[in-house]
Write a protein that holds these residues in place. Sequence first.
Motif, PDB file in Angstrom:
ATOM      1  N   LEU A 173     -10.665   3.690   1.039  1.00 35.82           N
ATOM      2  CA  LEU A 173     -11.516   2.505   1.105  1.00 35.82           C
ATOM      3  C   LEU A 173     -10.711   1.282   1.522  1.00 35.82           C
ATOM      4  CD1 LEU A 173     -13.434   3.010  -2.270  1.00 35.82           C
ATOM      5  CD2 LEU A 173     -14.181   3.671   0.016  1.00 35.82           C
ATOM      6  N   PRO A 174     -11.200   0.504   2.479  1.00 37.01           N
ATOM      7  CA  PRO A 174     -10.503  -0.711   2.921  1.00 37.01           C
ATOM      8  C   PRO A 174     -10.784  -1.890   1.979  1.00 37.01           C
ATOM      9  CG  PRO A 174     -12.487  -0.422   4.205  1.00 37.01           C
ATOM     10  CD  PRO A 174     -12.402   0.775   3.290  1.00 37.01           C
ATOM     11  N   VAL A 175     -10.528  -1.677   0.701  1.00 34.39           N
ATOM     12  CA  VAL A 175     -10.748  -2.705  -0.318  1.00 34.39           C
ATOM     13  C   VAL A 175      -9.390  -3.223  -0.773  1.00 34.39           C
ATOM     14  CG1 VAL A 175     -11.752  -3.214  -2.572  1.00 34.39           C
ATOM     15  CG2 VAL A 175     -12.841  -1.534  -1.075  1.00 34.39           C
ATOM     16  N   GLY A 176      -9.240  -4.544  -0.877  1.00 35.23           N
ATOM     17  CA  GLY A 176      -7.937  -5.102  -1.236  1.00 35.23           C
ATOM     18  C   GLY A 176      -6.907  -4.703  -0.187  1.00 35.23           C
ATOM     19  N   GLN A 177      -5.795  -4.153  -0.642  1.00 35.04           N
ATOM     20  CA  GLN A 177      -4.757  -3.660   0.250  1.00 35.04           C
ATOM     21  C   GLN A 177      -4.870  -2.154   0.465  1.00 35.04           C
ATOM     22  OE1 GLN A 177      -2.582  -5.678   1.952  1.00 35.04           O
ATOM     23  NE2 GLN A 177      -3.942  -7.239   1.088  1.00 35.04           N
ATOM     24  N   GLY A 178      -6.092  -1.651   0.285  1.00 33.50           N
ATOM     25  CA  GLY A 178      -6.342  -0.230   0.516  1.00 33.50           C
ATOM     26  C   GLY A 178      -6.393   0.564  -0.775  1.00 33.50           C
ATOM     27  N   LEU A 179      -7.438   1.382  -0.921  1.00 39.56           N
ATOM     28  CA  LEU A 179      -7.576   2.274  -2.068  1.00 39.56           C
ATOM     29  C   LEU A 179      -7.705   3.708  -1.555  1.00 39.56           C
ATOM     30  CD1 LEU A 179     -10.090   0.696  -4.634  1.00 39.56           C
ATOM     31  CD2 LEU A 179      -7.727   1.390  -5.072  1.00 39.56           C
TER      32      LEU A 179
END
Length: 216
Positions: A173-179
């Motif tokens: 997931l492209p959330v924050g710095q990547g999950l």
Amino acid sequence: MKLVWTPDTALKAYVCTVKTCENFMESSVAELLSAMAAGWNAKLIVESWSKGGPIATSIGLAVAAHHTCGRHVCVVPDEGSRSEYMKTMHVAGMLETEVLVGEVEEVMAGLVGVDFLVVDCKRRDFVRVLRLAKLSPKGAVLACKNAFQKSASEFRWHGALARGTRVVKTVFLPVGQGLDMAHIGSHSGSESSKRGPSRWIRHIDQKSGEEHVFRG
């Protein structure tokens, strides 16, 4: 037995984390992980943290543990990290988190039945934490935050986990710095034959307004 999704608990944890972390950076990651840990009714939530790291995710996981009546444990490498972590968490009003200090091999050996594990890819030992985790026989959810720190050629879920670990599905997931996340199956047989219909989980980044939808 296997992990069962409880949407009401997920929503409650999400809303609570949004309110608590509104002044922190990395809040979108905290909100998502809090909702997922609570939604899966995780009873043993473990994370790794080191001095100077963001605290929002820790707050979100503590909120999730409160909603599931579970245990939130943070693993840190040294006393300096422990002191800073405890001070910051206390300021945020989170007083029940356990903090364990020591070598990864020693600390993880005492944490049996992990339901939800979050590691920080900025820590050099994040793969060791994943490999040494003693996961719950009913299954688990694993999350690598700051995943853009590692290149695709350096990390593979199947190579990072202990032999025999059954990875049901993964998602980036492209959330924050990547999950980078993985759902680990139960030990009680084929997940594909027992698993119910997939659920769609919807997450909106509070800062950018972007919407991310993925299967739960």
